[in-house]
Enzyme design. Structure first.
Site, mmCIF file in Angstrom:
data_model
loop_
_atom_site.group_PDB
_atom_site.id
_atom_site.type_symbol
_atom_site.label_atom_id
_atom_site.label_comp_id
_atom_site.label_asym_id
_atom_site.label_seq_id
_atom_site.Cartn_x
_atom_site.Cartn_y
_atom_site.Cartn_z
ATOM 1 N N TYR A 22 0.795 -1.232 0.000
ATOM 2 C CA TYR A 22 0.000 0.000 0.000
ATOM 3 C C TYR A 22 0.827 1.281 0.000
ATOM 4 C CZ TYR A 22 -3.735 -3.299 0.945
ATOM 5 O OH TYR A 22 -4.610 -4.343 0.838
ATOM 6 N N HIS A 99 -8.505 2.056 -5.698
ATOM 7 C CA HIS A 99 -7.714 1.151 -4.868
ATOM 8 C C HIS A 99 -6.249 1.529 -5.007
ATOM 9 C CE1 HIS A 99 -11.083 -1.599 -4.195
ATOM 10 N NE2 HIS A 99 -11.396 -1.378 -5.463
#
Ligand code: DQA
Length: 150
Positions: A22, A99
């Site tokens: 991430y 995302h």
């Protein structure tokens, strides 16, 4: 024009949560970058994060009257939550799904998003840039929709 941003469960941990997937940016970094971009575009942004599905649904109902569109990172809820899909459909505001990672390139259970069929579009796999690109795309979409209604 006001765009509300929903960050789903566990995104409060950005920066420490699996940074190899991430990235190193924190949620504060993402929200600051969105605020800068919104200012550049002459738009307003209202970010919201919760780990609770119910609080996210309450936020959607609450923000409905002041938001023209939604930028949504549903996190894990995108793969499982009919209630989140219903909440987004209920408020009748265009939304872009974003995302940080590319879920389609990960475990098979991440390949389905219940939200995607109802989204204007999806941006995934570009880290924080997914949010920034998604914001620009949604902003353009809303401007076009506005022009068409005149
Ligand atoms: C995510 C991808 C989801 O599969 C995951 O559950 C998340 C984050 C992303 O931004 O890449 O929590 O939405």
């Amino acid at each position: 024009m006001r765009i509300a941003v929903v960050h789903g469960p566990n995104l409060n941990l950005l920066g420490v949560r699996e940074p190899e997937i991430y990235g190193a940016a924190t949620l504060g970094d993402v929200n600051r970058a969105l605020a800068d971009l919104a200012a550049e575009l002459g738009a307003e942004v209202e970010p919201f994060q919760s780990n609770s599905e119910g609080r996210i649904l309450d936020f959607l109902a609450d923000v409905r009257d002041r938001a023209d569109g939604m930028l949504v990172n549903p996190a894990g809820l995108g793969h499982t939550s009919v209630a989140l899909l219903d909440g987004l459909l209920a408020i009748s505001r265009p939304f872009v799904e974003v995302h940080l990672s590319n879920p389609a390139a990960r475990e098979s259970f991440r390949r389905q998003s219940l939200l995607t069929p109802a989204a204007v579009g999806v941006v995934a796999g570009f880290g924080m840039d997914s949010y920034l690109s998604g914001f620009r795309c949604l902003h353009n979409h809303l401007l076009r929709a506005d022009a068409e209604h005149r």
